[in-house]
Design an enzyme around this catalytic site. Structure first.
Site, mmCIF file in Angstrom:
data_model
loop_
_atom_site.group_PDB
_atom_site.id
_atom_site.type_symbol
_atom_site.label_atom_id
_atom_site.label_comp_id
_atom_site.label_asym_id
_atom_site.label_seq_id
_atom_site.Cartn_x
_atom_site.Cartn_y
_atom_site.Cartn_z
ATOM 1 N N GLY A 154 3.594 2.131 0.627
ATOM 2 C CA GLY A 154 3.632 1.456 -0.666
ATOM 3 C C GLY A 154 2.576 0.374 -0.677
ATOM 4 O O GLY A 154 2.582 -0.504 0.187
ATOM 5 N N GLU A 155 1.657 0.425 -1.657
ATOM 6 C CA GLU A 155 0.551 -0.539 -1.614
ATOM 7 C C GLU A 155 0.982 -1.979 -1.818
ATOM 8 O O GLU A 155 0.208 -2.911 -1.617
ATOM 9 C CB GLU A 155 -0.548 -0.169 -2.620
ATOM 10 C CG GLU A 155 -0.114 -0.091 -4.048
ATOM 11 C CD GLU A 155 0.027 1.339 -4.527
ATOM 12 O OE1 GLU A 155 -0.334 1.605 -5.682
ATOM 13 O OE2 GLU A 155 0.508 2.181 -3.754
ATOM 14 N N ASN A 156 2.251 -2.202 -2.226
ATOM 15 C CA ASN A 156 2.738 -3.565 -2.324
ATOM 16 C C ASN A 156 3.155 -4.130 -0.974
ATOM 17 O O ASN A 156 3.643 -5.269 -0.905
ATOM 18 C CB ASN A 156 3.912 -3.652 -3.306
ATOM 19 C CG ASN A 156 5.051 -2.717 -2.953
ATOM 20 O OD1 ASN A 156 4.823 -1.548 -2.625
ATOM 21 N ND2 ASN A 156 6.283 -3.192 -3.021
ATOM 22 N N ASN A 162 0.268 8.049 0.595
ATOM 23 C CA ASN A 162 0.559 7.143 -0.519
ATOM 24 C C ASN A 162 0.856 7.980 -1.755
ATOM 25 O O ASN A 162 0.073 8.863 -2.118
ATOM 26 C CB ASN A 162 -0.638 6.224 -0.791
ATOM 27 C CG ASN A 162 -0.362 5.250 -1.928
ATOM 28 O OD1 ASN A 162 -0.366 5.627 -3.092
ATOM 29 N ND2 ASN A 162 -0.131 4.004 -1.579
#
Length: 515
Positions: A335-337, A312
């Site tokens: 991607g943390e989204n 990340n």
């Protein structure tokens, strides 16, 4: 007498319920009578003052823009909005804030909306900032009927200890702060107790719905939409297309119709892009103006990658590392989204507003990549499934505390996913800070103790700057392992406000080379 007293108390308790709560119960009881609506205005007919709205989207990607406009036209006031962020000054939830219809915002990041800061410091708006993964899990827990849960995220920070400013009085003084959270130790790790968040209405944006009420989402527009859809007492979905039941493969249903009360087909979708980033045709390694100092940092940082790693990259300097991954090495960028397998910036022809990274830049996705919701994304993070996370910092302490989200009284952006990411060090993820060694004013960023509010406590494993590389030992503190060519240990000491040990194997700072 005792029975009469008990009945009297029960009657008083019932009468004390607000008219809004009783109306909400009536709505819930009748919500199955009609599912499909012609317009957004009809679908939000009963959104009233003081309602709590759970709103899907990430930035402007996947937001229910037609429903937001309908709530704006309806003019309901004193709203509480719960969302990952608050849009911009003129788009998304920013429209409701601009018209001062919102009394309280619960979010993880508000940095793209300067109106939030204006109203917050003026005392007109309450803002509760939560770690992004905690926010997603609070919503998921509510949908699952779980009142509270323990998480390592935020331990040792204002989120845990209380004191985060929630409201100002308009004269520069804090008038309301967050409360402390209970903490416990499990398996040698510290956790804090977080309560679920419930909402009166969930407003979500989906790609398709079928006539059975099932929803499916497109690419990175999934983000917070599925958990929000499952947690609302009444869930309202705006969609681009409505198809007959059975046309959406049951294996491709992202949200079952059991969660969805109202659906309408939108006529127009703006699908705004906050950060339009493109590359030229045939350009494989697109770069912004990196600069010598930043490039020096990222060329060293990528040497921490190994083939097959899941990584990340935070916004700023860390994300630039993706441009220097050696040929032949496969690194799965997270991607943390809600994406795995991030690729380079798109060409103009590839540009897609529903394909963005956590920094809200337009991106592509590589073969073998995947999309998922925000709650699942942070399960990957907290569960230690990410091998390495890189992020920037304002300060890092001698023993690995990190501060990177808040300057009290000056900066109110939010922690985003940073607190979740650094908490994962206890689950086996390596946390690397990539930053310039000093501020623009020449102040040290590597310090004995952080003076700014913490993002995480004793969580950083390595620091990479343009001057040096430090390993962080939880007992010994900082260990200087590499120094940039042309600099001395004394140069590093002069720029560092914390003591450190010089490794007996001190080396020149390495740099990756790209053919």
């Amino acid at each position: 007498m005792a029975l009469r007293s008990l009945l009297s108390r029960c009657a008083t308790a019932f009468q004390s319920r607000s008219a809004y709560e009783m109306a909400a119960s009536a709505r819930a009881a009748s919500s199955t009578s009609k599912r499909f609506f012609e317009t957004a205005d009809e679908a939000v007919f009963d959104v009233g003052d003081e309602a709590t709205l759970l709103v899907g989207g990430f930035g402007l990607c996947g937001i229910p823009e037609n429903l937001i406009d309908a709530v704006l036209r309806r003019g309901a006031r004193d709203l509480t909005i719960v969302s990952n962020d608050t849009g911009t000054e003129t788009k998304g939830l920013g429209k409701l804030i601009q018209k001062r219809l919102v009394k309280r915002a619960v979010a993880s990041y508000v940095g793209e909306n300067s109106e939030v800061a204006r109203q917050y410091f003026a005392g007109d708006l309450e803002v509760e900032l939560l770690p992004q993964g905690t926010l997603a899990e609070k919503i998921r827990a509510a949908a699952a009927g779980i009142p509270a849960f323990y998480t390592p995220t935020g331990y040792g920070t204002l989120v845990h200890e209380g004191g985060e400013p929630i409201r100002y009085d308009g004269h520069g003084h804090v008038s309301k702060i967050s409360h402390p959270h209970e903490s416990r130790e499990f398996g040698g790790r510290h956790y804090i107790l977080e309560e679920a968040i419930k909402g009166d209405f969930a407003l979500v944006k989906a790609w398709k719905a079928d006539t059975a009420g099932n929803l499916t989402f497109r690419k990175a527009a999934r983000n917070f939409n599925p958990p929000m859809a499952k947690a609302g007492k009444i869930t309202i979905a705006e969609v681009e297309e409505i198809v007959p039941a059975g046309e959406i493969d049951p294996a491709h249903v992202h949200v079952s119709g059991i969660y969805v009360n109202r659906i309408f087909k939108g006529e127009h979708f703006e699908k705004g892009i906050e950060k339009r980033t493109v590359r030229s045709e045939g350009e494989n390694r697109p770069r912004s103006a990196v600069g010598d100092v930043r490039e020096r940092i990222v060329r060293r940082a990528v040497l921490e990658f190994r083939d097959g790693m899941y990584v990340n990259l935070g916004i700023g300097i860390p994300v630039l590392a993706s441009n220097f991954i050696p040929n032949g090495m496969t690194v799965h960028l997270h991607g943390e989204n809600g994406l795995m397998g991030l690729g380079p910036f798109p060409t103009e022809e590839e540009l897609d507003p529903e394909l963005i990274n956590a920094g809200k830049e337009t991106v592509t996705i590589l073969d073998g990549g995947s999309f998922f919701s925000s709650d699942e994304s942070f399960a990957m993070i907290r569960g230690g499934h990410i091998n390495v996370t890189m992020l920037g910092a304002m300060q890092v302490s001698r023993y690995g505390d990190i501060a990177n989200w808040m300057v009290p009284g000056k900066l109110v952006k939010g922690m985003g996913g940073a607190m979740d990411l650094v908490s994962s060090t206890g689950a086996g993820t390596k946390v690397i800070v990539t930053m310039q060694h000093q501020t623009k004013n020449g102040e040290a960023k590597i310090v004995e103790r952080c003076s700014l509010p913490l993002t995480g406590k004793r969580c950083v494993n390595q620091i990479i700057t343009e001057m040096a590389v430090f390993d962080v030992d939880q007992k010994k503190g900082l260990i200087l392992t590499e120094v940039y060519d042309g600099l001395s240990v004394d140069d590093v000491k002069a720029a560092t406000d914390a003591p450190f040990i010089v490794s007996p194997d001190l080396k020149p700072m390495a740099q990756v080379t790209i053919e």
